[in-house]
Design a protein around this motif. Structure first.
Motif, mmCIF file in Angstrom:
data_model
loop_
_atom_site.group_PDB
_atom_site.id
_atom_site.type_symbol
_atom_site.label_atom_id
_atom_site.label_comp_id
_atom_site.label_asym_id
_atom_site.label_seq_id
_atom_site.Cartn_x
_atom_site.Cartn_y
_atom_site.Cartn_z
ATOM 1 N N GLU A 15 0.865 -1.178 0.000
ATOM 2 C CA GLU A 15 0.000 0.000 0.000
ATOM 3 C C GLU A 15 0.896 1.221 0.000
ATOM 4 N N ILE A 16 0.583 2.160 -0.861
ATOM 5 C CA ILE A 16 1.384 3.366 -1.038
ATOM 6 C C ILE A 16 0.528 4.560 -0.632
ATOM 7 N N LYS A 17 1.038 5.324 0.318
ATOM 8 C CA LYS A 17 0.268 6.434 0.883
ATOM 9 C C LYS A 17 0.519 7.733 0.118
ATOM 10 N N ALA A 18 -0.568 8.368 -0.276
ATOM 11 C CA ALA A 18 -0.509 9.694 -0.888
ATOM 12 C C ALA A 18 -0.969 10.705 0.158
ATOM 13 N N GLU A 19 -0.183 11.743 0.347
ATOM 14 C CA GLU A 19 -0.455 12.715 1.411
ATOM 15 C C GLU A 19 -1.599 13.674 1.091
ATOM 16 N N ASN A 20 -1.794 13.963 -0.180
ATOM 17 C CA ASN A 20 -2.847 14.890 -0.601
ATOM 18 C C ASN A 20 -3.116 14.656 -2.089
ATOM 19 N N GLU A 21 -4.003 15.430 -2.661
ATOM 20 C CA GLU A 21 -4.388 15.204 -4.062
ATOM 21 C C GLU A 21 -3.229 15.438 -5.031
ATOM 22 N N GLN A 22 -2.419 16.444 -4.786
ATOM 23 C CA GLN A 22 -1.264 16.696 -5.655
ATOM 24 C C GLN A 22 -0.275 15.534 -5.566
ATOM 25 N N HIS A 23 -0.037 15.043 -4.362
ATOM 26 C CA HIS A 23 0.868 13.914 -4.170
ATOM 27 C C HIS A 23 0.307 12.666 -4.848
ATOM 28 N N ARG A 24 -1.007 12.469 -4.734
ATOM 29 C CA ARG A 24 -1.670 11.331 -5.384
ATOM 30 C C ARG A 24 -1.416 11.361 -6.892
ATOM 31 N N LYS A 25 -1.505 12.522 -7.499
ATOM 32 C CA LYS A 25 -1.273 12.645 -8.946
ATOM 33 C C LYS A 25 0.171 12.313 -9.315
ATOM 34 N N LEU A 26 1.126 12.772 -8.496
ATOM 35 C CA LEU A 26 2.536 12.475 -8.748
ATOM 36 C C LEU A 26 2.798 10.968 -8.670
ATOM 37 N N VAL A 27 2.284 10.347 -7.612
ATOM 38 C CA VAL A 27 2.498 8.913 -7.424
ATOM 39 C C VAL A 27 1.820 8.118 -8.543
ATOM 40 N N LEU A 28 0.600 8.470 -8.868
ATOM 41 C CA LEU A 28 -0.122 7.765 -9.927
ATOM 42 C C LEU A 28 0.599 7.879 -11.258
ATOM 43 N N SER A 29 1.169 9.024 -11.537
ATOM 44 C CA SER A 29 1.924 9.205 -12.779
ATOM 45 C C SER A 29 3.070 8.197 -12.857
ATOM 46 N N GLU A 30 3.778 8.010 -11.761
ATOM 47 C CA GLU A 30 4.882 7.041 -11.741
ATOM 48 C C GLU A 30 4.365 5.606 -11.827
ATOM 49 N N LEU A 31 3.271 5.313 -11.141
ATOM 50 C CA LEU A 31 2.701 3.966 -11.192
ATOM 51 C C LEU A 31 2.274 3.606 -12.605
ATOM 52 N N ARG A 32 1.722 4.560 -13.309
ATOM 53 C CA ARG A 32 1.286 4.301 -14.684
ATOM 54 C C ARG A 32 2.464 4.026 -15.605
ATOM 55 N N LYS A 33 3.593 4.637 -15.328
ATOM 56 C CA LYS A 33 4.787 4.403 -16.156
ATOM 57 C C LYS A 33 5.243 2.954 -16.065
ATOM 58 N N VAL A 34 5.098 2.338 -14.883
ATOM 59 C CA VAL A 34 5.559 0.961 -14.718
ATOM 60 C C VAL A 34 4.432 -0.050 -14.887
ATOM 61 N N HIS A 35 3.190 0.435 -15.016
ATOM 62 C CA HIS A 35 2.038 -0.414 -15.340
ATOM 63 C C HIS A 35 1.957 -1.633 -14.420
ATOM 64 N N VAL A 36 1.596 -1.361 -13.164
ATOM 65 C CA VAL A 36 1.518 -2.421 -12.163
ATOM 66 C C VAL A 36 0.066 -2.767 -11.836
ATOM 67 N N PRO A 37 -0.184 -4.002 -11.395
ATOM 68 C CA PRO A 37 -1.546 -4.393 -11.022
ATOM 69 C C PRO A 37 -1.930 -3.762 -9.695
ATOM 70 N N GLY A 38 -3.007 -2.999 -9.692
ATOM 71 C CA GLY A 38 -3.382 -2.334 -8.446
ATOM 72 C C GLY A 38 -4.671 -1.575 -8.542
ATOM 73 N N GLN A 39 -4.901 -0.800 -7.494
ATOM 74 C CA GLN A 39 -6.119 0.005 -7.421
ATOM 75 C C GLN A 39 -5.884 1.223 -6.549
ATOM 76 N N LYS A 40 -6.752 2.207 -6.716
ATOM 77 C CA LYS A 40 -6.752 3.372 -5.841
ATOM 78 C C LYS A 40 -7.397 2.966 -4.524
ATOM 79 N N THR A 41 -6.905 3.535 -3.432
ATOM 80 C CA THR A 41 -7.461 3.271 -2.108
ATOM 81 C C THR A 41 -7.703 4.608 -1.401
ATOM 82 N N GLU A 42 -8.282 4.515 -0.224
ATOM 83 C CA GLU A 42 -8.506 5.717 0.583
ATOM 84 C C GLU A 42 -7.185 6.406 0.917
ATOM 85 N N ASN A 43 -6.143 5.615 1.204
ATOM 86 C CA ASN A 43 -4.833 6.166 1.558
ATOM 87 C C ASN A 43 -3.990 6.554 0.356
ATOM 88 N N GLY A 44 -4.273 5.987 -0.787
ATOM 89 C CA GLY A 44 -3.473 6.234 -1.978
ATOM 90 C C GLY A 44 -3.674 5.136 -3.000
#
Length: 105
Positions: free
Chosen positions: A60-89
């Motif tokens: 589980e990867i924690k995003a601190e706020n909406e801007q942080h969530r966007k940064l993390v998601l951008s990196e996750l999409r680059k590596v194309h990993v199996p996952g989902q969005k959660t309440e924490n990130g």
């Protein structure tokens, strides 16, 4: 349980999170062998790969706020990993139950 990640994909995830530098998120894992959920940790270089990846059911990867969530998601999409969005990130799956469907980020 069916594996969805291999060592190469785990290392790609690790490098992607390290690439965020000061914005590198905290993470915690669930152990497939004993269902233990680790404490939150922010050290991706040594701690994340300590002991290998074989028993990581999910991270589980924690995003601190909406801007942080966007940064993390951008990196996750680059590596194309199996996952989902959660309440924490986000949650990235190393294993899923047979028959379960998981999207890729």
């Amino acid at each position: 349980m069916i594996p969805t990640m291999n060592n190469t994909k785990w290392r790609e995830l690790q490098r992607a999170m390290l690439a965020l530098g000061d914005h590198s998120p905290n993470w915690r894992t669930k152990c497939k062998a004993n269902d233990h959920i680790s404490n939150w940790d922010g050290e991706w270089f040594y701690h994340f790969s300590d002991g290998g990846y074989e028993d990581i059911e999910w991270v589980e990867i924690k995003a601190e706020n909406e801007q942080h969530r966007k940064l993390v998601l951008s990196e996750l999409r680059k590596v194309h990993v199996p996952g989902q969005k959660t309440e924490n990130g986000f949650k990235v799956y190393g294993y899923v139950k047979a028959g379960d469907f998981v999207e890729h980020l």
